[in-house]
Design an enzyme around this catalytic site. Structure first.
Site, PDB file in Angstrom:
ATOM      1  N   LYS A  95       4.219   5.399   6.748  1.00 55.76           N
ATOM      2  CA  LYS A  95       5.504   5.444   6.062  1.00 55.76           C
ATOM      3  C   LYS A  95       5.861   6.823   5.517  1.00 55.76           C
ATOM      4  O   LYS A  95       7.040   7.193   5.461  1.00 55.76           O
ATOM      5  CB  LYS A  95       5.526   4.420   4.917  1.00 55.76           C
ATOM      6  CG  LYS A  95       5.584   2.973   5.365  1.00 55.76           C
ATOM      7  CD  LYS A  95       5.434   2.045   4.168  1.00 55.76           C
ATOM      8  CE  LYS A  95       5.560   0.583   4.559  1.00 55.76           C
ATOM      9  NZ  LYS A  95       6.953   0.162   4.718  1.00 55.76           N
TER      10      LYS A  95
ATOM     11  N   ASP B 182      12.762  -1.901   3.026  1.00 55.71           N
ATOM     12  CA  ASP B 182      11.874  -2.625   2.104  1.00 55.71           C
ATOM     13  C   ASP B 182      12.524  -2.759   0.734  1.00 55.71           C
ATOM     14  O   ASP B 182      12.480  -3.816   0.102  1.00 55.71           O
ATOM     15  CB  ASP B 182      10.541  -1.888   1.947  1.00 55.71           C
ATOM     16  CG  ASP B 182       9.661  -1.978   3.179  1.00 55.71           C
ATOM     17  OD1 ASP B 182       9.749  -2.991   3.894  1.00 55.71           O
ATOM     18  OD2 ASP B 182       8.879  -1.036   3.418  1.00 55.71           O
TER      19      ASP B 182
ATOM     20  N   GLY C 203      -1.092  -0.684  -6.630  1.00 58.38           N
ATOM     21  CA  GLY C 203      -0.821   0.068  -5.414  1.00 58.38           C
ATOM     22  C   GLY C 203      -0.080   1.345  -5.732  1.00 58.38           C
ATOM     23  O   GLY C 203       0.560   1.467  -6.777  1.00 58.38           O
ATOM     24  N   SER C 204      -0.137   2.316  -4.809  1.00 57.70           N
ATOM     25  CA  SER C 204       0.545   3.593  -5.044  1.00 57.70           C
ATOM     26  C   SER C 204       1.050   4.239  -3.758  1.00 57.70           C
ATOM     27  O   SER C 204       1.431   5.406  -3.768  1.00 57.70           O
ATOM     28  CB  SER C 204      -0.400   4.575  -5.754  1.00 57.70           C
ATOM     29  OG  SER C 204      -1.555   4.833  -4.967  1.00 57.70           O
ATOM     30  N   GLY C 205       1.062   3.507  -2.647  1.00 60.40           N
ATOM     31  CA  GLY C 205       1.506   4.058  -1.370  1.00 60.40           C
ATOM     32  C   GLY C 205       3.003   3.963  -1.183  1.00 60.40           C
ATOM     33  O   GLY C 205       3.772   3.739  -2.132  1.00 60.40           O
ATOM     34  N   GLY C 206       3.427   4.117   0.068  1.00 66.34           N
ATOM     35  CA  GLY C 206       4.849   4.128   0.375  1.00 66.34           C
ATOM     36  C   GLY C 206       5.559   2.836   0.035  1.00 66.34           C
ATOM     37  O   GLY C 206       6.660   2.846  -0.519  1.00 66.34           O
ATOM     38  N   MET C 207       4.935   1.694   0.326  1.00 68.62           N
ATOM     39  CA  MET C 207       5.560   0.421  -0.006  1.00 68.62           C
ATOM     40  C   MET C 207       5.627   0.241  -1.510  1.00 68.62           C
ATOM     41  O   MET C 207       6.599  -0.314  -2.043  1.00 68.62           O
ATOM     42  CB  MET C 207       4.778  -0.730   0.639  1.00 68.62           C
ATOM     43  CG  MET C 207       5.402  -2.092   0.420  1.00 68.62           C
ATOM     44  SD  MET C 207       7.021  -2.224   1.214  1.00 68.62           S
ATOM     45  CE  MET C 207       7.419  -3.944   0.890  1.00 68.62           C
TER      46      MET C 207
END
Length: 278
Positions: free
Chosen positions: A74, A110, A133-137
């Site tokens: 992402k 999203d 969480g800490s990613g793109g999503m």
């Protein structure tokens, strides 16, 4: 059905695709079912890759109309694209690429899906939340939460740099581990915990003690739809927002971008049922 020209792949058929670290069948089945319902000369195929620049270059060179982007691509795909629309630019995360005659334009559907689900499930503005969480999503989900009026939140992430930066962007706290208590909170999992094929497939993202006291549990993992966290929430009688719902709504937005056609609610429901039946 094989003799029906609507379902015959030819040189004029438009190809759409997805790129994911662990590709599944749900999006493929949903898109292709809608193509058939609407008589569109398109086909959708899921891929993974170990060479992202080559994959994106192939999309441009071969005229592939659209590409859904999932973890872990992402953010990594951004330097390879020509334009970021406001949703993708704000989040610095891409889940949809549209090929406009060789120009690759990035979107983030999203965010649109999560915002719609928060409203549909009646999540009240002001509800405290814990997001893991800490990613793109996670960026997309957190932006939707804040824009929905949820400003009392905690970001839980093992990566101190990414977690602290994401939390600070929205004026929230960060810590590496889940809190001991969070009464009345919306619990949100945006990690691979519980995802089929991942090492943590049998891991529950939040313990029962937190789940039982939550106002609602939101697991963004879509495969399987019945994750350990979702099972725990239902066992403990807590409302659930599932990743299965997210993937359907964001896929419909992608479908409209790729084809210029927005299916009806009945068509979406039929396609979603078909996708789940795999």
């Amino acid at each position: 059905m094989q003799d029906d020209p609507r379902f015959t792949i030819s040189r004029d058929t438009r190809l759409c695709m997805s790129l994911a670290g662990r590709p599944g069948n749900a999006g493929t089945r949903l898109h292709n079912h809608l193509y058939r319902q609407l008589g569109l000369d398109c086909v959708y195929k899921a891929f993974t890759t170990t060479d992202l620049p080559a994959a994106i270059g192939g999309m441009r060179a071969l005229g592939i109309r659209g590409c859904g982007v999932s973890m872990p691509f992402k953010e990594a795909c951004i330097p390879l694209l020509d334009e970021l629309t406001p949703s993708a630019a704000r989040l610095q995360s891409v889940n949809t690429i549209v090929n406009d005659d060789g120009r690759l334009v990035a979107y983030n559907t999203d965010y649109i899906a999560v915002a719609a689900l928060l409203k549909a499930h009646g999540v009240a503005p002001g509800t405290p939340f814990v997001l893991r969480g800490s990613g793109g999503m996670a960026r997309a989900v957190l932006a939707a939460l804040v824009d929905h009026g949820l400003h009392q939140g905690l970001v839980v992430a093992r990566n101190p740099q990414a977690g602290a930066a994401l939390a600070a962007q929205h004026g929230l706290g960060w810590q590496p581990d889940v809190p001991a208590a969070a009464p009345g909170a919306l619990l949100v999992n945006v990690t691979p915990l519980g995802m089929a094929g991942a090492p943590e497939a049998a891991t529950q993202a939040f313990p029962d003690a937190l789940v039982g006291a939550a106002s609602c549990v939101f697991d963004v993992v879509a495969l399987p739809p019945d994750t350990p966290l979702v099972q725990a929430a239902r066992r403990l009688g807590r409302p659930v927002i599932s990743g299965d719902e997210v993937i359907v709504l964001q896929a419909v937005e992608q479908f409209a971008l790729y084809t210029g056609v927005r299916p009806t609610l009945a068509q979406v429901a039929a396609a979603a049922a078909h996708a789940r039946a795999a």
